[in-house]
Scaffold this motif. Structure first.
Motif, PDB file in Angstrom:
ATOM      1  N   ASN A 177       0.844  -1.199   0.000  1.00  0.00           N
ATOM      2  CA  ASN A 177       0.000   0.000   0.000  1.00  0.00           C
ATOM      3  C   ASN A 177       0.879   1.249   0.000  1.00  0.00           C
ATOM      4  N   LEU A 178       1.086   1.811  -1.171  1.00  0.00           N
ATOM      5  CA  LEU A 178       1.853   3.046  -1.308  1.00  0.00           C
ATOM      6  C   LEU A 178       0.960   4.268  -1.196  1.00  0.00           C
ATOM      7  N   ARG A 179      -0.335   4.041  -0.915  1.00  0.00           N
ATOM      8  CA  ARG A 179      -1.335   5.107  -0.871  1.00  0.00           C
ATOM      9  C   ARG A 179      -2.035   5.137   0.495  1.00  0.00           C
ATOM     10  N   GLN A 180      -1.248   5.025   1.556  1.00  0.00           N
ATOM     11  CA  GLN A 180      -1.810   4.989   2.909  1.00  0.00           C
ATOM     12  C   GLN A 180      -2.404   6.328   3.330  1.00  0.00           C
ATOM     13  N   VAL A 181      -1.794   7.412   2.862  1.00  0.00           N
ATOM     14  CA  VAL A 181      -2.242   8.755   3.227  1.00  0.00           C
ATOM     15  C   VAL A 181      -2.294   9.597   1.956  1.00  0.00           C
ATOM     16  N   HIS A 182      -3.400  10.322   1.783  1.00  0.00           N
ATOM     17  CA  HIS A 182      -3.560  11.224   0.640  1.00  0.00           C
ATOM     18  C   HIS A 182      -3.472  12.658   1.165  1.00  0.00           C
ATOM     19  N   LEU A 183      -2.530  13.425   0.613  1.00  0.00           N
ATOM     20  CA  LEU A 183      -2.363  14.833   0.976  1.00  0.00           C
ATOM     21  C   LEU A 183      -2.699  15.699  -0.237  1.00  0.00           C
TER      22      LEU A 183
END
Length: 197
Positions: free
Chosen positions: A69-75
């Motif tokens: 999961n390279l998309r754990q946090v969306h900024l």
């Protein structure tokens, strides 16, 4: 940009600010605003549908559920909302599915592996750009025809520009809230330009 920039403790690295934080336990496009969120190392945002060691986005799970999961946090940078408003789109924090709305940082210009220190403890490492999809035109009760095109662009050489924020993984957990500082820690050079993940 109208937002503040200041020099960080690590030389010429800028300092930005957390404008808002959001999370949703359901796989919905938008995420409700929260007073604070807790980042969990190696997982993402506590209580968020996209938190996990392996991919959680439905399209990625369908392709290969074992992917990291390279998309754990969306900024997402709040400055985008002003740009969209000038084109007739009213969008606010959390509506585009981001967990952290930032102010004062050019997120899209950061290199891969940049570390963002959020608040007093949390550290997020940037993995790449968000690749917006057609859902962006139909979140909530309104149809927003043209919004997908508005968050995409072309540079002088004709290369596609994705403006819908960046994705990252949590290296160190901690609680973050609106008003917290964001300090940039540059990765070792040579730098790699962000691409979509």
């Amino acid at each position: 940009m109208n937002s503040r920039h200041s020099e960080g403790r690590n030389g010429d690295a800028p300092v930005g600010q957390v404008r808002a934080v959001s999370r949703s336990g359901a796989h919905e496009f938008s995420k409700p605003l929260q007073p604070s969120i807790r980042l969990l190392a190696g997982l993402g945002v506590e209580g968020d549908a996209h938190s996990g060691v392996t991919v959680q986005h439905r399209s990625r799970v369908a392709a290969d559920p074992s992917q990291p999961n390279l998309r754990q946090v969306h900024l997402l940078h709040a400055e985008l909302f002003e740009e969209l408003a000038a084109q007739g789109f009213e969008v606010s924090a959390g509506q585009l599915g981001e967990n952290v709305t930032t102010l004062g940082l050019d997120l899209l210009a950061l290199p891969v592996a940049t570390r963002l220190h959020l608040g007093g403890e949390a550290v997020v490492e940037i993995t790449g750009l968000r690749n917006p999809c057609a859902q962006i035109e139909r979140f909530g009760a309104a149809q927003r025809s043209g919004l997908l095109a508005a968050v995409l662009g072309r540079d002088d050489s004709g290369q596609l520009i994705r403006k819908a924020g960046v994705m990252g993984v949590v290296l160190r957990g901690g609680e973050i809230k609106a008003g917290d500082d964001i300090r940039v820690e540059w990765p070792p050079q040579p730098w790699t330009k962000l691409d979509w993940v």
